[in-house]
Design an enzyme around this catalytic site. Structure first.
Site: not given
Ligand code: HEM
Length: 382
Positions: A85, A95, A137, A201, A268, A272, A374, A376
Site C-alpha cells: 500500500h 480508506y 502505513e 507495478r 522463473g 530476482t 508475484f 497477492p
Molecule cells: C493490495 C487488503 C485497503 C488499494 C492489497 C492486498 C490485500 C489488500 C490483501 C494484496 C497484497 C499482496 O499483493 O500481497 C486490503 C484491506 C484493506 C485495504 C484489508 C482495508 C482494510 C485499501 C485501500 C486502497 C487499496 C483503501 C486504495 C483505495 C490496493 C491496491 C493493491 C492492494 C491498489 C494492489 C493490488 C492490485 O492492484 O491488484 N490490499 N486493502 N487497499 N490494495 Fe488494499
C-alpha cells in the site's frame, strides 16, 4: 473501542460473509470503480480481471474480522500488505472509500439479511481494521527514502534472458541513494499511450549495490488476456536516457539473521530478489543452496552473475529445466536439502503453492519457510 455486542455480531456473521466473500468483493469493486474511476489509476486491472485482488481483499477482511478480539495476530500479514500500500501511495483518505463500498456490497449481496445491527457492526469493525493499516502505513511513509513517485533516468538496459531485462536507474535530481535491503522491490508508474489510466507495478531489485543506481528486473509477460501491459511496454519502449517514475523501495521479504544454512528456491523471474539476497549473504560467507526452476536454459536470467559465483565454495547452484526434466519434485528436493535450511522462495502463486506443499510433505517446519509470490500473498491457500 468496539463494544462486546459489535464484536459478537461481527464474529457471528463471518461465516455468512465467507460464503458470499467473492461475490461481495466483486460487487464492491464494480461499484467503487463506478463511483471513483480515479482509483483505476492505482489498481492493477489484470489482477482485477483474474479475480486475484478480490480473493486477497476478501480473505484479509474476513481474517481480520475473525481476530477482531486480538487484531495484533494479523499484524505480520498486514505488514506485508502495508508495504505494498505504501509503495502504491495508498493514503488514509482512501480508506473510507473502500469502507463505504464494502458496506454497500454487503448490503446488496445479503439483501434483507443485512439488518441495521449487522451493517452498523461491520461499519465499526471496518473502521478499527482500517486504523491498523493506516497506523502501520504511517510508520512506513515516515521511514520511506522519498515520498510519492520520483523521476529516474535509465542508465543501463540489459537482456538477462529470453524474456527478462534488467534496468539500472538513477535519480534525476542527483540525490544520493540509500542502501536497499536484499529482497525489496520498487514500484513503477507508467502511462502507456492510448490507455486511459496510469499503471503501477512492483519489480524486485536485483542488487544491494546501488553505486551505479537501482537495478530491477522485468519479465516480459507474453501470456494472459492483458499480455503484461506494463512489462511489454517497458521491454518495448524503455531505453537508456529515458525517464521513469518510481516510488521508494519497499517490502519486508528480507533474510533474517539465522545460524542455519540457507536455501533459496525460485521459479522463473522469482530469481530476482533471491539473487540480491545471494549477493548479500554470500559475502558474509553464509552457506547457500540456490535452487532454480526454469523452462529451459535460455530462460535463466543473470547468467554472468551466476558464473561469477562459481569459484565460491559456500554457494551451490541447482537448476531444474522443466522442458527436459519435468517439475521440481519432492524427490529432487530431498536430494538437495537436508531439512536444516532456512528457506526463502519466490515465484508465481502457483509455484509457491506447489513448493509449500512439497516442503511441508518433506517435514520442513512452516517457520523455516519464507516466501513472496508475484501476486497477492493472501491468495495462497496453505
Ligand atoms: C493490495 C487488503 C485497503 C488499494 C492489497 C492486498 C490485500 C489488500 C490483501 C494484496 C497484497 C499482496 O499483493 O500481497 C486490503 C484491506 C484493506 C485495504 C484489508 C482495508 C482494510 C485499501 C485501500 C486502497 C487499496 C483503501 C486504495 C483505495 C490496493 C491496491 C493493491 C492492494 C491498489 C494492489 C493490488 C492490485 O492492484 O491488484 N490490499 N486493502 N487497499 N490494495 Fe488494499
Amino acid at each position: 473501542m468496539l463494544s462486546q455486542e459489535t464484536r459478537d455480531i461481527v464474529k457471528a456473521t463471518v461465516p455468512v460473509l465467507e460464503q458470499h466473500g467473492t461475490e461481495i468483493t466483486s460487487v464492491f469493486y464494480a461499484h467503487m470503480f463506478e463511483e471513483h474511476p480515479e482509483l483505476l489509476n492505482i489498481f492493477n486491472k489484470t489482477n482485477q480481471k483474474l479475480g486475484r485482488q478480490q480473493t486477497a481483499l476478501a480473505q484479509t477482511v474476513l481474517a481480520a474480522a475473525k481476530h477482531i478480539d486480538h487484531l495484533e495476530a494479523i499484524i505480520p500479514n498486514v505488514n506485508q500488505i502495508a508495504h505494498k500500500h505504501r509503495a502504491l501511495e495508498i493514503k488514509p483518505e482512501h480508506y473510507p472509500i473502500v469502507g463505504e463500498n464494502l458496506i454497500y456490497a454487503i448490503r446488496k449481496v445479503l439483501g434483507e439479511a443485512a439488518t441495521p445491527e449487522i451493517i452498523n457492526a461491520w461499519t465499526e469493525a471496518y473502521g478499527v481494521i482500517a486504523d491498523v493499516f493506516i497506523q502501520l502505513e504511517k510508520a512506513l511513509y515516515d521511514e520511506a527514502e522519498w515520498q510519492g513517485f520520483k523521476p529516474f533516468k535509465v542508465a543501463r538496459v540489459k537482456e538477462e534472458s529470453a524474456h527478462v531485462k534488467s534496468f539500472i536507474v538513477v535519480p534525476v535530481d542527483g540525490q544520493a541513494l540509500k542502501p536497499v535491503k536484499a529482497g525489496q522491490y520498487i514500484t513503477v508508474k507508467v502511462h502507456p499511450e492510448g490507455d486511459p489510466n496510469d499503471m503501477l507495478r512492483h519489480y524486485s531489485i536485483c542488487h544491494t549495490d546501488i553505486t551505479k543506481g537501482i537495478e530491477f528486473a522485468v519479465k516480459r509477460d507474453v501470456h494472459g488476456e492483458e499480455k503484461g501491459a506494463v512489462s511489454n511496454y517497458l521491454h518495448d519502449t524503455l531505453k537508456e536516457g529515458d525517464e521513469i517514475l518510481l516510488s521508494a523501495p519497499a517490502g519486508e521479504f528480507t533474510v533474517k539473521a539465522t545460524d542455519r544454512p540457507l536455501a533459496f528456491i525460485s521459479g522463473g523471474v522469482g530469481m530476482t530478489p533471491l539473487m540480491a539476497m545471494l549477493h548479500e549473504q554470500a559475502v558474509k560467507g553464509k552457506d547457500v543452496k540456490f535452487i532454480h526452476s526454469a523452462y529451459n536454459r535460455a530462460e535463466v536470467p543473470f547468467k554472468d552473475e551466476i558464473t561469477a559465483f562459481h569459484n565460491q565454495e559456500n554457494v551451490q547452484f541447482y537448476f531444474n529445466y522443466s522442458e527436459s526434466a519435468g517439475r521440481l519434485t519432492k524427490e529432487k528436493l530431498e536430494g538437495i536439502l537436508t531439512g536444516e535450511e532456512e528457506i526463502y522462495m519466490c515465484g508465481s502463486v502457483n509455484f509457491m503453492e506447489v513448493m509449500l506443499k512439497t516442503l511441508t510433505a518433506m517435514g520442513i517446519a512452516r517457520e523455516q519457510i519464507h516466501f513472496e509470490p508475484f501476486g497477492p500473498k493472501m491468495s495462497i491457500t496453505m
